[in-house]
Design an enzyme around this catalytic site. Structure first.
Site, PDB file in Angstrom:
ATOM      1  N   LYS A  23       1.542  -2.414  -6.870  1.00  0.00           N
ATOM      2  CA  LYS A  23       1.796  -3.800  -6.451  1.00  0.00           C
ATOM      3  C   LYS A  23       2.583  -4.552  -7.523  1.00  0.00           C
ATOM      4  CE  LYS A  23      -2.416  -3.909  -3.651  1.00  0.00           C
ATOM      5  NZ  LYS A  23      -3.813  -4.324  -3.530  1.00  0.00           N
ATOM      6  N   GLN A  45      -8.604  -7.097  -7.259  1.00  0.00           N
ATOM      7  CA  GLN A  45      -8.664  -5.830  -6.528  1.00  0.00           C
ATOM      8  C   GLN A  45     -10.110  -5.488  -6.171  1.00  0.00           C
ATOM      9  OE1 GLN A  45      -6.047  -4.197  -5.393  1.00  0.00           O
ATOM     10  NE2 GLN A  45      -6.997  -2.302  -4.704  1.00  0.00           N
ATOM     11  N   ASP A  59      -4.090 -12.359  -0.820  1.00  0.00           N
ATOM     12  CA  ASP A  59      -4.716 -11.298  -0.027  1.00  0.00           C
ATOM     13  C   ASP A  59      -5.140 -11.822   1.346  1.00  0.00           C
ATOM     14  OD1 ASP A  59      -4.971  -8.677  -1.106  1.00  0.00           O
ATOM     15  OD2 ASP A  59      -6.297  -9.456  -2.668  1.00  0.00           O
TER      16      ASP A  59
HETATM   17  N1  GUN Z   1      -8.746  -2.873  -2.087  1.00  0.00           N
HETATM   18  C1  GUN Z   1      -8.200  -2.112  -1.087  1.00  0.00           C
HETATM   19  N2  GUN Z   1      -7.207  -2.792  -0.441  1.00  0.00           N
HETATM   20  C2  GUN Z   1      -7.135  -4.002  -1.043  1.00  0.00           C
HETATM   21  C3  GUN Z   1      -6.300  -5.138  -0.825  1.00  0.00           C
HETATM   22  O1  GUN Z   1      -5.449  -5.180   0.066  1.00  0.00           O
HETATM   23  N3  GUN Z   1      -6.518  -6.192  -1.670  1.00  0.00           N
HETATM   24  C4  GUN Z   1      -7.469  -6.177  -2.643  1.00  0.00           C
HETATM   25  N4  GUN Z   1      -7.610  -7.263  -3.381  1.00  0.00           N
HETATM   26  N5  GUN Z   1      -8.267  -5.141  -2.859  1.00  0.00           N
HETATM   27  C5  GUN Z   1      -8.094  -4.057  -2.062  1.00  0.00           C
END
Ligand code: GUN
Length: 259
Positions: free
Chosen positions: A28, A72, A95
């Site tokens: 990311k 995350q 998110d």
């Molecule tokens: N863990 C798995 N997918 C995601 C996501 O899209 N965002 C976040 N913050 N954690 C995750």
């Protein structure tokens, strides 16, 4: 540098040292940097308390140079994810997990929506399936990150939606009737028969979106002969998730600097 003389900035946070989380966050951040989004990262130790994490989030909420905050998931079990997600300022919640953004999605406003489900419907929109009137969409997943937000995104596009999960009996009764099948199981069925979704389980001419990582749920080579479209793993939903996240950062930035 945009017309406001500012640059969008994403801050990522990981608590603990889960290798999967490290890899996803690295991807990311690299993608952000490629398109000119600044990024900063906090790698916090596993023993970080909920209070310490809330303190950091408050600091980031208040920092005008930070436009997007991504904590995350999953978090270690001693931290209540709901508390943490709820503490992120809705305008910086790239998110789309915060109560305010879930509420907006519930009412059909998709401005800041969870990246993976948004990537899935963007694929459908792109192939002309932005109106799913009369179509049956089946989701195999009920997580807060994928399955639950996807229900609303598909309803917003007029689909008839069925959600299957680990406690559903006879999943193939549903999958065989799916015009759109989205699957996110994410583990091998067995050593001899690794794929949960085999060609006898899908409808002719349907659209199959495989969200599972690192290995797809679907027997791609056989299923592709029967269907209209199938997304590969890797190279399907994964890059779309990243693209939607970048879109959310830019959208959060615009809302904040124009505010
Ligand atoms: N863990 C798995 N997918 C995601 C996501 O899209 N965002 C976040 N913050 N954690 C995750």
């Amino acid at each position: 540098m945009d017309k406001y003389g500012k640059v969008p900035k994403l801050v990522t946070v990981i608590v603990g040292d889960d290798p999967g989380s490290e890899m996803y966050v690295r991807m990311k951040r690299e993608a952000s940097e490629k398109v000119g989004i600044l990024s900063d990262h906090y790698g916090l130790p596993e023993k970080t308390t909920e209070k310490e994490l809330l303190f950091l989030i408050d600091k980031l909420n208040e920092d005008p140079a930070v436009h997007g905050i991504l904590v995350q998931l999953p978090l270690p079990p001693h931290i209540d994810e709901k508390q943490i997600i709820g503490a992120i300022a809705p305008l910086k919640d790239i998110d789309g997990f915060s109560p305010a953004n879930i509420y907006r999605l519930f009412h059909g406003d998709e401005e800041l929506t969870s990246a993976t489900p948004h990537g899935i419907v963007t694929i459908l929109d792109h192939i002309g399936m932005n109106d799913l009137s009369g179509k049956h969409a089946v989701i195999i997943n009920r997580s807060t990150i994928v399955g639950k937000p996807l229900i609303f995104l598909l309803l917003n596009r007029n689909a008839t939606v069925t959600v299957c999960h680990s406690r559903t009996a006879n999943i193939s009764d549903f999958t065989r009737n799916a015009d759109v099948l989205v699957t996110a199981i994410g583990r091998r069925k067995s050593k001899d028969a690794p794929f949960f979704i085999t060609s006898d389980m899908v409808k002719d001419g349907s659209v199959i979106i495989d969200v599972a990582t690192p290995h797809g749920d679907v027997d791609f080579d056989k299923v592709k002969e029967k269907v209209l479209l199938i997304t590969p793993v890797p190279g399907g939903v994964g890059p779309m998730t990243i693209a939607m996240l970048l879109k959310n950062v830019v959208s959060a930035f615009s809302a904040q600097v124009a505010a």
